[in-house]
Each structure stands twice: as structure tokens, then as C-alpha cells.
Design a protein around this motif. Sequence first.
Motif, PDB file in Angstrom:
ATOM      1  N   LYS A 153       0.797  -1.165  -0.170  1.00  0.00           N
ATOM      2  CA  LYS A 153      -0.129  -0.235   0.104  1.00  0.00           C
ATOM      3  C   LYS A 153       0.767   1.377  -0.060  1.00  0.00           C
ATOM      4  O   LYS A 153       0.490   2.218  -0.166  1.00  0.00           O
ATOM      5  CB  LYS A 153      -0.764   0.165   1.134  1.00  0.00           C
ATOM      6  N   CYS A 154       2.234   1.229   0.093  1.00  0.00           N
ATOM      7  CA  CYS A 154       3.020   2.343   0.465  1.00  0.00           C
ATOM      8  C   CYS A 154       3.119   3.143  -1.096  1.00  0.00           C
ATOM      9  O   CYS A 154       3.369   2.451  -2.232  1.00  0.00           O
ATOM     10  CB  CYS A 154       4.549   1.903   0.611  1.00  0.00           C
ATOM     11  N   THR A 155       2.973   4.361  -0.896  1.00  0.00           N
ATOM     12  CA  THR A 155       2.971   5.205  -1.968  1.00  0.00           C
ATOM     13  C   THR A 155       4.252   6.027  -2.264  1.00  0.00           C
ATOM     14  O   THR A 155       4.523   7.030  -3.164  1.00  0.00           O
ATOM     15  CB  THR A 155       1.996   6.253  -2.026  1.00  0.00           C
ATOM     16  N   ARG A 156       5.266   5.717  -1.361  1.00  0.00           N
ATOM     17  CA  ARG A 156       6.537   6.142  -1.418  1.00  0.00           C
ATOM     18  C   ARG A 156       6.481   7.892  -1.225  1.00  0.00           C
ATOM     19  O   ARG A 156       7.142   8.623  -1.708  1.00  0.00           O
ATOM     20  CB  ARG A 156       7.238   5.902  -2.555  1.00  0.00           C
ATOM     21  N   CYS A 157       5.528   8.280  -0.398  1.00  0.00           N
ATOM     22  CA  CYS A 157       5.337   9.641   0.184  1.00  0.00           C
ATOM     23  C   CYS A 157       6.725  10.072   1.184  1.00  0.00           C
ATOM     24  O   CYS A 157       6.798  11.459   1.150  1.00  0.00           O
ATOM     25  CB  CYS A 157       4.004   9.859   0.606  1.00  0.00           C
ATOM     26  N   SER A 158       7.186   9.287   1.694  1.00  0.00           N
ATOM     27  CA  SER A 158       8.339   9.645   2.456  1.00  0.00           C
ATOM     28  C   SER A 158       8.094  10.305   3.813  1.00  0.00           C
ATOM     29  O   SER A 158       8.905  10.866   4.484  1.00  0.00           O
ATOM     30  CB  SER A 158       9.442  10.056   2.025  1.00  0.00           C
ATOM     31  N   LEU A 159       6.614  10.440   4.178  1.00  0.00           N
ATOM     32  CA  LEU A 159       6.463  10.933   5.326  1.00  0.00           C
ATOM     33  C   LEU A 159       7.185  10.201   6.480  1.00  0.00           C
ATOM     34  O   LEU A 159       7.352  10.819   7.586  1.00  0.00           O
ATOM     35  CB  LEU A 159       4.637  10.972   5.592  1.00  0.00           C
ATOM     36  N   CYS A 160       6.870   8.917   6.751  1.00  0.00           N
ATOM     37  CA  CYS A 160       7.466   8.046   7.612  1.00  0.00           C
ATOM     38  C   CYS A 160       8.943   8.253   7.574  1.00  0.00           C
ATOM     39  O   CYS A 160       9.580   8.679   9.013  1.00  0.00           O
ATOM     40  CB  CYS A 160       6.965   6.912   7.459  1.00  0.00           C
ATOM     41  N   GLU A 161       9.647   8.313   6.665  1.00  0.00           N
ATOM     42  CA  GLU A 161      10.948   8.395   6.765  1.00  0.00           C
ATOM     43  C   GLU A 161      11.779   9.684   7.204  1.00  0.00           C
ATOM     44  O   GLU A 161      12.510   9.851   8.069  1.00  0.00           O
ATOM     45  CB  GLU A 161      11.494   8.333   5.260  1.00  0.00           C
ATOM     46  N   ASN A 162      10.883  10.750   7.031  1.00  0.00           N
ATOM     47  CA  ASN A 162      11.149  12.096   7.331  1.00  0.00           C
ATOM     48  C   ASN A 162      10.881  12.304   8.759  1.00  0.00           C
ATOM     49  O   ASN A 162      11.522  13.062   9.561  1.00  0.00           O
ATOM     50  CB  ASN A 162      10.412  13.260   6.457  1.00  0.00           C
ATOM     51  N   LYS A 163       9.639  11.587   9.373  1.00  0.00           N
ATOM     52  CA  LYS A 163       9.206  11.921  10.808  1.00  0.00           C
ATOM     53  C   LYS A 163       9.918  10.959  11.630  1.00  0.00           C
ATOM     54  O   LYS A 163       9.877  11.492  12.818  1.00  0.00           O
ATOM     55  CB  LYS A 163       7.609  11.529  10.681  1.00  0.00           C
ATOM     56  N   CYS A 164      10.690   9.984  11.387  1.00  0.00           N
ATOM     57  CA  CYS A 164      11.316   8.901  12.100  1.00  0.00           C
ATOM     58  C   CYS A 164      12.606   9.780  12.887  1.00  0.00           C
ATOM     59  O   CYS A 164      13.596  10.106  12.236  1.00  0.00           O
ATOM     60  CB  CYS A 164      11.829   7.792  11.419  1.00  0.00           C
ATOM     61  N   HIS A 165      12.508  10.058  13.922  1.00  0.00           N
ATOM     62  CA  HIS A 165      13.534  10.759  14.728  1.00  0.00           C
ATOM     63  C   HIS A 165      14.857   9.911  15.021  1.00  0.00           C
ATOM     64  O   HIS A 165      15.747  10.504  15.282  1.00  0.00           O
ATOM     65  CB  HIS A 165      13.018  11.157  16.282  1.00  0.00           C
ATOM     66  N   GLU A 166      14.808   8.442  14.937  1.00  0.00           N
ATOM     67  CA  GLU A 166      15.730   7.454  14.934  1.00  0.00           C
ATOM     68  C   GLU A 166      16.380   7.362  13.623  1.00  0.00           C
ATOM     69  O   GLU A 166      17.396   6.714  13.464  1.00  0.00           O
ATOM     70  CB  GLU A 166      15.282   6.206  15.705  1.00  0.00           C
ATOM     71  N   GLN A 167      15.717   7.890  12.540  1.00  0.00           N
ATOM     72  CA  GLN A 167      16.407   7.606  11.250  1.00  0.00           C
ATOM     73  C   GLN A 167      16.127   5.950  10.995  1.00  0.00           C
ATOM     74  O   GLN A 167      17.275   5.504  10.411  1.00  0.00           O
ATOM     75  CB  GLN A 167      17.685   8.163  10.890  1.00  0.00           C
ATOM     76  N   ALA A 168      15.148   5.224  11.457  1.00  0.00           N
ATOM     77  CA  ALA A 168      15.234   3.818  11.430  1.00  0.00           C
ATOM     78  C   ALA A 168      14.510   3.382  10.117  1.00  0.00           C
ATOM     79  O   ALA A 168      14.629   2.335   9.599  1.00  0.00           O
ATOM     80  CB  ALA A 168      14.501   3.189  12.524  1.00  0.00           C
ATOM     81  N   ILE A 169      13.831   4.397   9.168  1.00  0.00           N
ATOM     82  CA  ILE A 169      13.173   3.925   8.158  1.00  0.00           C
ATOM     83  C   ILE A 169      13.958   4.479   6.702  1.00  0.00           C
ATOM     84  O   ILE A 169      14.139   5.421   6.921  1.00  0.00           O
ATOM     85  CB  ILE A 169      11.818   4.367   8.142  1.00  0.00           C
ATOM     86  N   ARG A 170      13.956   3.543   5.846  1.00  0.00           N
ATOM     87  CA  ARG A 170      14.541   3.864   4.598  1.00  0.00           C
ATOM     88  C   ARG A 170      13.552   3.275   3.711  1.00  0.00           C
ATOM     89  O   ARG A 170      13.143   2.187   3.680  1.00  0.00           O
ATOM     90  CB  ARG A 170      16.156   3.216   4.432  1.00  0.00           C
TER      91      ARG A 170
END
Length: 103
Positions: free
Chosen positions: A82-99
Motif C-alpha cells: 500500500k506504500c505510495t513512497r510519500c516519505s512522510l514516515c522516513e522524514n518523521k522518524c527521529h531515529e532515522q530507522a526507516i529507509r
Amino acid sequence: MGLSLKDRMKRKIKRKEVPAPGEIRININACDGCGRCVMICPEDVFSLREISEQEIEEMPFLGRMKVKIKRKNKSFTAQPEKCTRCSLCENKCHEQAIRIGYN
């Protein structure tokens, strides 16, 4: 016996590798289970789950310490298709755990 400096550097480089196009990678050692990715994702791609004792034992030292200090919950991709590659999660993760791998 601990890892040599050379081995630790290899691990660091490996963690920073760019995911394949369309892939969502979560560094379970860096994730602190805060749930920001779950809350911000408009497509409900992420979910939190409690990791098992066996998974904790397999983590490197810093990952195990983070679990003891913070929480046992970790983020995972429940519905990656379902991911649209909007990168909201990647930018919001304060631990930079999502790529995210972009096409």
C-alpha cells in the motif's frame, strides 16, 4: 569478544545502503517503537508489535539496551504493497530507522 572496529564500520555502511526500488527497510535496532510512522502514514502501511525475547537476544548490544530503556514495541511493515513512497514516515522518524527505496 566484541566486534573489531573494521567489522563495526562494515555494519554501519551496510545499514546506510539504499533499499531496492519499492522496498521499505526498518532498522529494528534503531527503532524505538514510538509509533510516529504508524500515526503519520496515510495508507496504514506500518504497525507496531512486541518483539520476542529471542529477537531481543539476537540484537546487538545497543539494540538490546534501547529495548530495556524504551519499550519492546517495534515498527514493521504490515501492508508494504500500500506504500505510495510519500516519505512522510522516513522524514518523521527521529531515529532515522526507516529507509525507502524509490523507483
